[in-house]
Design a protein around this motif. Structure first.
Motif, PDB file in Angstrom:
ATOM      1  N   ASN A   1       2.633   6.024  -2.679  1.00 43.37           N
ATOM      2  CA  ASN A   1       3.724   7.005  -2.806  1.00 43.37           C
ATOM      3  C   ASN A   1       4.503   6.870  -4.109  1.00 43.37           C
ATOM      4  O   ASN A   1       5.587   7.442  -4.258  1.00 43.37           O
ATOM      5  CB  ASN A   1       4.675   6.875  -1.608  1.00 43.37           C
ATOM      6  N   ASN A   2       3.942   6.082  -5.037  1.00 43.13           N
ATOM      7  CA  ASN A   2       4.596   5.856  -6.344  1.00 43.13           C
ATOM      8  C   ASN A   2       6.034   5.389  -6.212  1.00 43.13           C
ATOM      9  O   ASN A   2       6.941   5.918  -6.855  1.00 43.13           O
ATOM     10  CB  ASN A   2       4.549   7.128  -7.205  1.00 43.13           C
ATOM     11  N   LYS A   3       6.255   4.424  -5.340  1.00 44.00           N
ATOM     12  CA  LYS A   3       7.599   3.879  -5.138  1.00 44.00           C
ATOM     13  C   LYS A   3       7.667   2.482  -5.731  1.00 44.00           C
ATOM     14  O   LYS A   3       6.707   1.710  -5.636  1.00 44.00           O
ATOM     15  CB  LYS A   3       7.928   3.797  -3.632  1.00 44.00           C
ATOM     16  N   ARG A   4       8.816   2.180  -6.302  1.00 40.53           N
ATOM     17  CA  ARG A   4       9.004   0.864  -6.896  1.00 40.53           C
ATOM     18  C   ARG A   4       9.144  -0.199  -5.798  1.00 40.53           C
ATOM     19  O   ARG A   4       9.756   0.065  -4.755  1.00 40.53           O
ATOM     20  CB  ARG A   4      10.280   0.947  -7.748  1.00 40.53           C
ATOM     21  N   LEU A   5       8.618  -1.397  -6.065  1.00 41.05           N
ATOM     22  CA  LEU A   5       8.678  -2.504  -5.097  1.00 41.05           C
ATOM     23  C   LEU A   5       9.254  -3.762  -5.748  1.00 41.05           C
ATOM     24  O   LEU A   5       8.796  -4.171  -6.821  1.00 41.05           O
ATOM     25  CB  LEU A   5       7.258  -2.816  -4.586  1.00 41.05           C
ATOM     26  N   ILE A   6      10.252  -4.360  -5.083  1.00 45.31           N
ATOM     27  CA  ILE A   6      10.697  -5.717  -5.461  1.00 45.31           C
ATOM     28  C   ILE A   6      10.251  -6.619  -4.315  1.00 45.31           C
ATOM     29  O   ILE A   6      10.720  -6.465  -3.177  1.00 45.31           O
ATOM     30  CB  ILE A   6      12.227  -5.809  -5.663  1.00 45.31           C
ATOM     31  N   HIS A   7       9.321  -7.519  -4.610  1.00 45.00           N
ATOM     32  CA  HIS A   7       8.769  -8.361  -3.548  1.00 45.00           C
ATOM     33  C   HIS A   7       9.242  -9.798  -3.707  1.00 45.00           C
ATOM     34  O   HIS A   7       9.164 -10.371  -4.794  1.00 45.00           O
ATOM     35  CB  HIS A   7       7.237  -8.318  -3.573  1.00 45.00           C
ATOM     36  N   PHE A   8       9.672 -10.380  -2.577  1.00 46.79           N
ATOM     37  CA  PHE A   8      10.134 -11.776  -2.604  1.00 46.79           C
ATOM     38  C   PHE A   8       8.978 -12.726  -2.351  1.00 46.79           C
ATOM     39  O   PHE A   8       8.421 -12.780  -1.273  1.00 46.79           O
ATOM     40  CB  PHE A   8      11.277 -11.994  -1.601  1.00 46.79           C
ATOM     41  N   SER A   9       8.653 -13.493  -3.393  1.00 43.51           N
ATOM     42  CA  SER A   9       7.662 -14.549  -3.272  1.00 43.51           C
ATOM     43  C   SER A   9       8.420 -15.862  -3.126  1.00 43.51           C
ATOM     44  O   SER A   9       9.442 -15.925  -2.435  1.00 43.51           O
ATOM     45  CB  SER A   9       6.755 -14.523  -4.499  1.00 43.51           C
ATOM     46  N   THR A  10       8.001 -16.907  -3.804  1.00 39.59           N
ATOM     47  CA  THR A  10       8.650 -18.215  -3.673  1.00 39.59           C
ATOM     48  C   THR A  10       8.271 -19.134  -4.826  1.00 39.59           C
ATOM     49  O   THR A  10       7.178 -18.998  -5.391  1.00 39.59           O
ATOM     50  CB  THR A  10       8.233 -18.894  -2.352  1.00 39.59           C
ATOM     51  N   CYS A  11       9.146 -20.103  -5.115  1.00 40.18           N
ATOM     52  CA  CYS A  11       8.793 -21.137  -6.094  1.00 40.18           C
ATOM     53  C   CYS A  11       7.689 -22.030  -5.551  1.00 40.18           C
ATOM     54  O   CYS A  11       7.070 -22.784  -6.308  1.00 40.18           O
ATOM     55  CB  CYS A  11      10.013 -21.988  -6.424  1.00 40.18           C
TER      56      CYS A  11
ATOM     57  N   LYS B   1       0.828  -1.209   0.000  1.00 39.20           N
ATOM     58  CA  LYS B   1       0.000   0.000   0.000  1.00 39.20           C
ATOM     59  C   LYS B   1       0.868   1.267   0.000  1.00 39.20           C
ATOM     60  O   LYS B   1       0.646   2.175  -0.812  1.00 39.20           O
ATOM     61  CB  LYS B   1      -0.900  -0.047   1.255  1.00 39.20           C
ATOM     62  N   TYR B   2       1.874   1.314   0.889  1.00 36.68           N
ATOM     63  CA  TYR B   2       2.717   2.516   0.955  1.00 36.68           C
ATOM     64  C   TYR B   2       3.474   2.724  -0.364  1.00 36.68           C
ATOM     65  O   TYR B   2       3.649   3.860  -0.806  1.00 36.68           O
ATOM     66  CB  TYR B   2       3.719   2.440   2.118  1.00 36.68           C
ATOM     67  N   CYS B   3       3.915   1.639  -0.977  1.00 34.40           N
ATOM     68  CA  CYS B   3       4.639   1.789  -2.256  1.00 34.40           C
ATOM     69  C   CYS B   3       3.678   2.330  -3.312  1.00 34.40           C
ATOM     70  O   CYS B   3       4.014   3.253  -4.061  1.00 34.40           O
ATOM     71  CB  CYS B   3       5.217   0.451  -2.712  1.00 34.40           C
ATOM     72  N   SER B   4       2.487   1.757  -3.360  1.00 33.13           N
ATOM     73  CA  SER B   4       1.527   2.161  -4.375  1.00 33.13           C
ATOM     74  C   SER B   4       1.109   3.623  -4.188  1.00 33.13           C
ATOM     75  O   SER B   4       1.150   4.424  -5.128  1.00 33.13           O
ATOM     76  CB  SER B   4       0.315   1.228  -4.298  1.00 33.13           C
TER      77      SER B   4
END
Ligand SMILES: NC(=O)c1ccc[n+]([C@@H]2O[C@H](COP(=O)([O-])OP(=O)(O)OC[C@H]3O[C@@H](n4cnc5c(N)ncnc54)[C@H](O)[C@@H]3O)[C@@H](O)[C@H]2O)c1
Ligand SMILES: O=C(O)[C@H]1O[C@H](OP(=O)(O)OP(=O)(O)OC[C@H]2O[C@@H](n3ccc(=O)[nH]c3=O)[C@H](O)[C@@H]2O)[C@H](O)[C@@H](O)[C@@H]1O
Length: 387
Positions: A128-138, A123-126
């Motif tokens: 504030n128009n900030k880029r996000l790299i999110h770690f998911s998983t295989c 939410k904060y990234c969205s």
């Protein structure tokens, strides 16, 4: 003057500030190390612990002093989070409960950690128009389609039935009572939410799906730098057995297959994502090494051989014992059968390929484990048990 660092399209890379959540963990520690050693970027390192990055934080005379700042905070309840995301250019979210022993025994903590706690970050990234790299998983792929075919079906050998593709493969989990899948399901939902934020609100995001990244500083050795009864991921479980001279425990016969990638190779891929936003935004990336596939039994055998080489100790006469998943993990455990990452997208977008063979990565990792823990284990074993 050092020449300007260039991105994959030949443009100079501008120094940025990164808000890294979960920076004190296994992946975070290697990523911080890489960013400090090889780039001019600044890092706000957020975590509840900092033991694995202490060597980067002090003394003040380190060449990168002032470029890394540790903030001890729990993202579940800390009002500083939004402010830090706002003043950074990029947020990388690594924070999670991610040890399989927790998924079926602490499903609520697992779901909260991997979904609910990640919501404010997105939410904060969205907002504030900030880029996000999110770690998911295989693990979001769950089981392969091939695992549902009859055991003797020739189709099981056909890659169409097992290779995992970001934009094609379905997510196949077990029933709700198989609580193993609580983690994968929470990660899948946060991926869908991030993807939705991208589609509806223009969030610039990259989703990373790591495939069994391993190396030094992964998890903990029970009774040394973690709880005696704790169950870490397989690398640390087997390292612990080897250090103590005990047979390695094979869950349900050790027939599951995994592909292991060296953490240092994988971190190269993350740096490419950080520094090539135009190529990484809007993408979901598998990051693994399809050439390093083994069954868990083969992994145990290889680790026994490698450990004997690096420690100089003779291999155990009986290197493995079988244990049921119910005994080892408790009720509700289930497993991914096979994990081969398709590499088309990461190859095309970032030109990344893993380099290190399984033998070589185990050799450097077990050398580290032996140097770091062998003495401490000897002391614990020698100590008489208090009555
Ligand atoms: N290591 C792998 O191969 C692998 C594979 C698939 C996915 N991942 C994902 O990558 C990420 C990092 O994994 P890792 O192997 O480094 O795990 P890790 O457990 O070593 O690191 C996670 C870090 O997040 C921190 N953290 C957790 N909850 C927090 C909170 N509420 N507030 C602040 N900090 C918090 C922990 O203290 C820890 O230092 C996780 O999201 C995990 O699901 C890792
Ligand atoms: O690393 C990943 O890519 C993802 O997969 C891991 O899941 P998994 O590979 O099942 O976890 P491990 O603990 O590394 O176990 C691998 C295999 O070894 C087996 N195992 C584990 C420990 C042990 O002592 N003996 C043993 O046979 C497990 O049953 C499993 O089949 C974890 O879910 C996450 O860290 C991550 O998201």
């Amino acid at each position: 003057m050092a020449s300007a660092r260039l991105d994959l399209d030949g443009n100079p890379i501008k120094p940025i500030t990164i808000c890294m959540i979960g920076a004190g963990g296994f992946i975070g520690s290697h990523l911080c190390e890489k960013l400090m050693n090889e780039t001019p970027h600044k890092v706000f390192a957020l975590d509840v612990y900092n033991d694995k990055i202490k060597h980067l934080l002090e003394p003040d005379t380190l060449p990168w002093a002032g470029r890394i700042q540790f903030h001890r905070l729990n993202i579940k309840h800390d009002s500083r989070l939004e402010g830090l995301i706002k003043i950074a250019d990029l947020t990388i979210n690594l924070a999670a409960i991610c040890t399989p022993a927790d998924y079926n025994t602490r499903p609520l903590d697992t779901i909260y950690s991997n979904f609910i706690d990640a919501l404010p970050v997105v939410k904060y990234c969205s907002e504030n128009n900030k880029r996000l790299i999110h770690f998911s998983t295989c693990e979001v792929y769950g089981k392969t389609i091939g695992s549902f075919l009859p055991k003797d079906s020739a189709l099981r050998q056909d890659p169409a039935y097992y290779v995992l593709k970001e934009d094609e493969s379905p997510c196949i989990f077990g029933s709700i009572e198989k609580q193993r899948w609580s983690y994968a399901c929470a990660k899948q939902l946060i991926e869908r939410l991030i993807y939705g934020e991208g589609a509806e609100n223009g969030l610039e995001f990259t989703i990373v799906r790591p495939f069994n990244w391993i190396g030094p500083r992964m998890d903990f050795i029970p009774g040394i730098d973690g709880p005696s009864e704790g169950v870490p991921r397989v690398l640390a479980c087997f390292s612990n057995n080897l250090l103590r001279g005990e047979p390695l425990k094979l869950v349900d016969g050790g027939q599951s297959q995994r592909t292991f990638v060296y953490i240092k190779d994988a971190i190269e891929a993350v740096l490419l994502m950080i520094e090539n936003p135009a190529r990484a935004n809007g993408q979901i990336f598998n990051v693994g090494n399809p050439n390093n596939e083994v069954t868990v039994r083969q992994l145990a055998e290889m680790m026994s051989q490698v450990y004997s080489k690096v420690s100089g100790e003779a291999p155990l006469e009986k290197p493995t014992i079988d244990v049921s998943s119910k005994e080892f993990y408790g009720e509700g455990y289930d497993d991914s059968d096979k994990r081969i990452p398709d590499m088309t997208i990461i190859n095309r977008q970032l030109g990344w390929n893993p380099k290190t063979s399984l033998w070589d990565l185990l050799e450097s990792t077990l050398t580290y484990q032996h140097r770091t823990y062998a003495e401490a284990i000897k002391k614990v074993i020698a100590k008489p048990v208090a009555s």
